[in-house]
Design a protein around this motif. Sequence first.
Motif, PDB file in Angstrom:
ATOM      1  N   ARG A 220       0.786  -1.285  -0.037  1.00  0.00           N
ATOM      2  CA  ARG A 220       0.037   0.034  -0.223  1.00  0.00           C
ATOM      3  C   ARG A 220       0.854   1.403  -0.058  1.00  0.00           C
ATOM      4  O   ARG A 220       0.468   2.062   0.632  1.00  0.00           O
ATOM      5  CB  ARG A 220      -0.761  -0.001   1.171  1.00  0.00           C
ATOM      6  CG  ARG A 220      -2.065  -1.122   1.028  1.00  0.00           C
ATOM      7  CD  ARG A 220      -2.912  -0.804  -0.022  1.00  0.00           C
ATOM      8  NE  ARG A 220      -3.354   0.566  -0.172  1.00  0.00           N
ATOM      9  CZ  ARG A 220      -4.597   0.977   0.257  1.00  0.00           C
ATOM     10  NH1 ARG A 220      -5.354   0.031   0.983  1.00  0.00           N
ATOM     11  NH2 ARG A 220      -5.047   2.247   0.084  1.00  0.00           N
ATOM     12  N   TYR A 221       1.529   1.306  -0.918  1.00  0.00           N
ATOM     13  CA  TYR A 221       2.254   2.488  -0.855  1.00  0.00           C
ATOM     14  C   TYR A 221       1.787   3.781  -1.468  1.00  0.00           C
ATOM     15  O   TYR A 221       2.049   4.846  -1.330  1.00  0.00           O
ATOM     16  CB  TYR A 221       3.919   2.150  -1.949  1.00  0.00           C
ATOM     17  CG  TYR A 221       4.942   1.372  -1.020  1.00  0.00           C
ATOM     18  CD1 TYR A 221       5.301   1.820   0.122  1.00  0.00           C
ATOM     19  CD2 TYR A 221       5.392   0.387  -1.612  1.00  0.00           C
ATOM     20  CE1 TYR A 221       6.244   0.753   0.747  1.00  0.00           C
ATOM     21  CE2 TYR A 221       6.294  -0.658  -0.968  1.00  0.00           C
ATOM     22  CZ  TYR A 221       6.609  -0.104   0.185  1.00  0.00           C
ATOM     23  OH  TYR A 221       7.598  -1.004   1.005  1.00  0.00           O
ATOM     24  N   ASP A 222       0.539   3.288  -2.295  1.00  0.00           N
ATOM     25  CA  ASP A 222      -0.148   4.295  -2.548  1.00  0.00           C
ATOM     26  C   ASP A 222      -0.748   5.351  -1.300  1.00  0.00           C
ATOM     27  O   ASP A 222      -1.029   6.385  -1.364  1.00  0.00           O
ATOM     28  CB  ASP A 222      -1.355   3.665  -3.486  1.00  0.00           C
ATOM     29  CG  ASP A 222      -2.199   2.955  -2.651  1.00  0.00           C
ATOM     30  OD1 ASP A 222      -1.708   1.862  -1.989  1.00  0.00           O
ATOM     31  OD2 ASP A 222      -3.536   2.828  -2.855  1.00  0.00           O
ATOM     32  N   ARG A 223      -1.086   4.350  -0.333  1.00  0.00           N
ATOM     33  CA  ARG A 223      -1.455   4.942   0.891  1.00  0.00           C
ATOM     34  C   ARG A 223      -0.439   5.926   1.409  1.00  0.00           C
ATOM     35  O   ARG A 223      -0.594   7.045   1.952  1.00  0.00           O
ATOM     36  CB  ARG A 223      -1.715   3.896   1.893  1.00  0.00           C
ATOM     37  CG  ARG A 223      -2.203   4.584   3.225  1.00  0.00           C
ATOM     38  CD  ARG A 223      -2.231   3.462   4.426  1.00  0.00           C
ATOM     39  NE  ARG A 223      -3.526   2.718   4.011  1.00  0.00           N
ATOM     40  CZ  ARG A 223      -3.752   1.298   4.227  1.00  0.00           C
ATOM     41  NH1 ARG A 223      -2.677   0.674   4.462  1.00  0.00           N
ATOM     42  NH2 ARG A 223      -4.934   0.630   3.989  1.00  0.00           N
ATOM     43  N   LEU A 224       0.629   5.459   1.445  1.00  0.00           N
ATOM     44  CA  LEU A 224       1.839   6.214   2.002  1.00  0.00           C
ATOM     45  C   LEU A 224       2.207   7.512   1.250  1.00  0.00           C
ATOM     46  O   LEU A 224       2.231   8.877   1.764  1.00  0.00           O
ATOM     47  CB  LEU A 224       3.280   5.388   2.033  1.00  0.00           C
ATOM     48  CG  LEU A 224       4.526   6.209   2.458  1.00  0.00           C
ATOM     49  CD1 LEU A 224       4.166   7.005   3.686  1.00  0.00           C
ATOM     50  CD2 LEU A 224       5.699   5.293   2.385  1.00  0.00           C
ATOM     51  N   ALA A 229       1.492  13.594   0.766  1.00  0.00           N
ATOM     52  CA  ALA A 229       0.834  14.623   0.103  1.00  0.00           C
ATOM     53  C   ALA A 229       0.322  15.585   0.957  1.00  0.00           C
ATOM     54  O   ALA A 229       0.596  17.071   0.895  1.00  0.00           O
ATOM     55  CB  ALA A 229      -0.125  14.330  -1.049  1.00  0.00           C
ATOM     56  N   LYS A 230      -0.286  15.059   1.977  1.00  0.00           N
ATOM     57  CA  LYS A 230      -0.859  15.930   3.163  1.00  0.00           C
ATOM     58  C   LYS A 230       0.336  16.458   4.105  1.00  0.00           C
ATOM     59  O   LYS A 230       0.364  17.697   4.449  1.00  0.00           O
ATOM     60  CB  LYS A 230      -1.766  15.163   4.145  1.00  0.00           C
ATOM     61  CG  LYS A 230      -2.870  14.423   3.248  1.00  0.00           C
ATOM     62  CD  LYS A 230      -3.766  13.677   4.017  1.00  0.00           C
ATOM     63  CE  LYS A 230      -4.871  13.234   3.477  1.00  0.00           C
ATOM     64  NZ  LYS A 230      -6.004  14.138   2.860  1.00  0.00           N
ATOM     65  N   GLU A 234       2.153  20.849   4.596  1.00  0.00           N
ATOM     66  CA  GLU A 234       2.302  21.588   5.900  1.00  0.00           C
ATOM     67  C   GLU A 234       3.924  21.545   6.318  1.00  0.00           C
ATOM     68  O   GLU A 234       4.294  22.460   6.640  1.00  0.00           O
ATOM     69  CB  GLU A 234       1.724  20.803   6.784  1.00  0.00           C
ATOM     70  CG  GLU A 234       0.225  20.754   6.892  1.00  0.00           C
ATOM     71  CD  GLU A 234      -0.307  20.201   8.091  1.00  0.00           C
ATOM     72  OE1 GLU A 234       0.207  20.591   9.072  1.00  0.00           O
ATOM     73  OE2 GLU A 234      -1.443  19.345   8.092  1.00  0.00           O
ATOM     74  N   ARG A 235       4.580  20.673   5.414  1.00  0.00           N
ATOM     75  CA  ARG A 235       6.119  20.714   5.740  1.00  0.00           C
ATOM     76  C   ARG A 235       6.909  20.487   4.524  1.00  0.00           C
ATOM     77  O   ARG A 235       7.450  19.438   3.918  1.00  0.00           O
ATOM     78  CB  ARG A 235       6.453  19.572   6.713  1.00  0.00           C
ATOM     79  CG  ARG A 235       5.702  19.345   7.907  1.00  0.00           C
ATOM     80  CD  ARG A 235       6.081  20.716   8.830  1.00  0.00           C
ATOM     81  NE  ARG A 235       5.535  20.797  10.312  1.00  0.00           N
ATOM     82  CZ  ARG A 235       4.345  21.495  10.357  1.00  0.00           C
ATOM     83  NH1 ARG A 235       3.618  22.251   9.323  1.00  0.00           N
ATOM     84  NH2 ARG A 235       3.599  21.492  11.510  1.00  0.00           N
ATOM     85  N   GLY A 260       1.664  15.941  -7.989  1.00  0.00           N
ATOM     86  CA  GLY A 260       2.606  16.951  -8.183  1.00  0.00           C
ATOM     87  C   GLY A 260       3.737  16.821  -7.177  1.00  0.00           C
ATOM     88  O   GLY A 260       4.471  17.675  -6.812  1.00  0.00           O
ATOM     89  N   LEU A 261       4.165  15.553  -6.696  1.00  0.00           N
ATOM     90  CA  LEU A 261       5.075  15.169  -5.941  1.00  0.00           C
ATOM     91  C   LEU A 261       6.232  14.839  -6.574  1.00  0.00           C
ATOM     92  O   LEU A 261       7.328  14.495  -5.742  1.00  0.00           O
ATOM     93  CB  LEU A 261       4.715  14.154  -4.751  1.00  0.00           C
ATOM     94  CG  LEU A 261       3.338  14.528  -3.961  1.00  0.00           C
ATOM     95  CD1 LEU A 261       2.843  13.182  -3.291  1.00  0.00           C
ATOM     96  CD2 LEU A 261       3.611  15.815  -2.993  1.00  0.00           C
ATOM     97  N   TYR A 262       6.525  14.931  -7.714  1.00  0.00           N
ATOM     98  CA  TYR A 262       7.586  14.575  -8.480  1.00  0.00           C
ATOM     99  C   TYR A 262       8.957  15.352  -7.914  1.00  0.00           C
ATOM    100  O   TYR A 262      10.234  14.671  -8.080  1.00  0.00           O
ATOM    101  CB  TYR A 262       7.661  14.517  -9.611  1.00  0.00           C
ATOM    102  CG  TYR A 262       7.248  16.068 -10.398  1.00  0.00           C
ATOM    103  CD1 TYR A 262       7.997  16.988 -10.566  1.00  0.00           C
ATOM    104  CD2 TYR A 262       5.851  16.064 -10.478  1.00  0.00           C
ATOM    105  CE1 TYR A 262       7.655  18.272 -11.103  1.00  0.00           C
ATOM    106  CE2 TYR A 262       5.347  17.309 -11.185  1.00  0.00           C
ATOM    107  CZ  TYR A 262       6.086  18.412 -11.384  1.00  0.00           C
ATOM    108  OH  TYR A 262       5.667  19.339 -11.704  1.00  0.00           O
ATOM    109  N   ASN A 263       8.914  16.195  -7.420  1.00  0.00           N
ATOM    110  CA  ASN A 263      10.368  16.805  -6.787  1.00  0.00           C
ATOM    111  C   ASN A 263      10.459  16.432  -5.427  1.00  0.00           C
ATOM    112  O   ASN A 263      11.526  16.623  -4.823  1.00  0.00           O
ATOM    113  CB  ASN A 263      10.122  18.432  -6.594  1.00  0.00           C
ATOM    114  CG  ASN A 263      10.309  19.102  -7.876  1.00  0.00           C
ATOM    115  OD1 ASN A 263      11.388  19.315  -8.430  1.00  0.00           O
ATOM    116  ND2 ASN A 263       9.135  19.663  -8.520  1.00  0.00           N
ATOM    117  N   ARG A 264       9.429  15.779  -4.791  1.00  0.00           N
ATOM    118  CA  ARG A 264       9.610  15.332  -3.322  1.00  0.00           C
ATOM    119  C   ARG A 264       9.572  13.884  -2.872  1.00  0.00           C
ATOM    120  O   ARG A 264      10.020  13.266  -2.117  1.00  0.00           O
ATOM    121  CB  ARG A 264       8.115  16.057  -2.561  1.00  0.00           C
ATOM    122  CG  ARG A 264       8.082  17.444  -2.829  1.00  0.00           C
ATOM    123  CD  ARG A 264       9.024  18.313  -2.077  1.00  0.00           C
ATOM    124  NE  ARG A 264       8.720  18.003  -0.561  1.00  0.00           N
ATOM    125  CZ  ARG A 264       7.731  18.555  -0.310  1.00  0.00           C
ATOM    126  NH1 ARG A 264       6.826  19.681  -0.883  1.00  0.00           N
ATOM    127  NH2 ARG A 264       7.478  18.765   1.001  1.00  0.00           N
TER     128      ARG A 264
END
Length: 697
Positions: A220-224, A229-230, A234-235, A260-264
């Motif tokens: 369940r890496y989709d859950r992670l 993303a949340k 915030e951080r 949109g997390l490809y930098n993170r």
Amino acid sequence: MHIAFLLYNAYGIGGTIRSTVNLSGALAAAGHTVEIVSVHRTRDDLRLELRPGVRTRALVECRRDAPGYDGGHPRTAEPTGMWEDSGVSNGPLAPTRLTDERVAEYLRRTEADVVIGTRPVINGYLERYGRSRYLRVGQEHLTHDFHNPRLREDQKAAFAGLDALVTVSEADAVRYREMLPGADTRVLCIPNAVPAVPVSPSEGDSKTIVAAGRLIPVKRYDRLVRAFAKVAAERPDWTLRLYGRGPRAASLRSLIDELGLYNRVRLMGAVTPIETEWAKGAVAAVSSDGESFGMTIVEAMHCGVPVVSTDCPLGPGEIITHGRDGLLVPLDGGEDAFAEALLQLIDDDERRRAMGRAARETARAYDPERIAARYIRLMEELGAARRRGPARRLRGALAGYRAWRGSRRGPVDSADSGAPAPRARAAATADGSVAVRLATADLPDAPLELVLRLRKDPGERQVVLPLPAGRDATDGWIEVVLRRSEHRLPEGRWDLYTAPRGTARRRRVRAELVEQAALVTLEPRVDENGVSAWVPYTTSEGNLSVRTWLRPAHAEVEHVEVGEEAVVVTVVVHGAVPGPDAVVLAASREDADRDFTAAVRPLAGSRFTVSLPYAGALARRSAEHDLWDLRLLPAPGAEPVPIGRIGGDSADRRKTDVYPAVELPHPGRGTTRIRPYVTFRNELALSARDIEPPGDA
């Protein structure tokens, strides 16, 4: 005792293989004869390091170019007579009649005192073809409820014919006892053996979350990713790394791009040993729907990293003490609860570090020596019970084992054959220097030098460092430090060798461990020599090298945003000051007439941002695949400054720093896919490729 572990394929790095290698080494260290028997051989060598005294053999040769290749054997076309094991029966190594015959022959002829099966089909073979002259022990590395109903029934019959069944969680042992009422089989839990690797523990300040495991649905890496993303909202200074490979890699990449997390968020691929990567984390994450044990939890704990895990069946709750060495998140809380737990540790530095210290204490319970002692006690008790029953004694087998080896089928490896290459443990230091430790057992008794040679260098430049004498070793290792303050290494890849002092008789150095944690947050170094960075790393052949960069100036990428009309890049400039007329040049690799530029927008300090419209690339297309390298021109006529990412801990970012593509129409070439990407120099470039032939758009 002579103890044999029977694995289906020992040539990977999965949890069952790792736990077997760990346990076998501890049993050998305790004075027992140990062999790992792989039903299939798919590689030249095991991917995991064996301790002295552990031997390997294989029964079916699957390497196409190896002598005795079994791919053309007529029995491979005949169906197996064993019941179906869903984990392997539909894969490339599905059992055949040849598998049945080879395993049956091994179990008929082995002189082992104990044979241990490691997966359902192996346990079936062990019950069907095993002999009463040795102890037969089955292991359950998954869980009872993980298997389909048919396999549960098949295993039930097999386990009832074995001497013992070992599960990796207490809860699963209870379930199997309920499944086997009245059976003579002894059912008990002995957790997996997880060693403490000699890696410096995490400092807890990297602002990095680490997860590792196969990229499969149950993890369940989709859950992670959704939980992160949340967290990221915030951080924004925290990142997530996922280590492993598997069938969900493509869908995870799509999810990362969608959010949109490809930098993170980076998919890091499979890495071994994984402990060096755990040590880069401040928090470890386990997001599974189910874990039979949780080797990754203990591995992370050994490295001083607290674990946030779903409170899933069965293992995590038996390893983690909630609030002491990690946090357990109810499964029904979903991604929101998981994000909240991550933020608890992110926002409390002292609590996070205290949990990391407690995690190291917890992990000691899983040291291989302790787990091996429990297996030895089990075997002794089973042997004593046999001696009290019908006269069936365990046989001491070393002489018979050697005789059997002479007539064995299949290739054999020996962990202690041949002269080993010098083993090294390298570690980046806080200032970016590289400390190299060499095992004295692998070195000749003579004055030696450590030689670094620049790869593919016509001038054959090298750096030579005298090595301490063996008498100066600490715990069997001697150390030398390649100091940033003392050496100016030209850009490239430097391979490491040992050589007798004053000679050219070099031996390549093999990387046992390479620690890069100190580099995770380290920026490129700027001094009178220019802008530089060093990253020690393990090559694909397993050798030790150092990747270096050295240039007058460099523009370090901080952020890449792939928009609908342009890609926007934010960088910090080292060694140069962009003037009011600074531009970014997109330099064509085919024709300078197809270059184009975009003006930069200054930000605070030495940072700037630039927007590169896709229209500029589309207007200059000329081939099926057009490429532009990105360079900063600080002023008109100035030398171009490379744009890329050389800071941090990665020698090669091509597969980990991946950006999404945009598809746009081109009037003459059909649909064009445009994507920013990282080159083999860790520099940023722009790609435009045809995805429809001209005229078919």
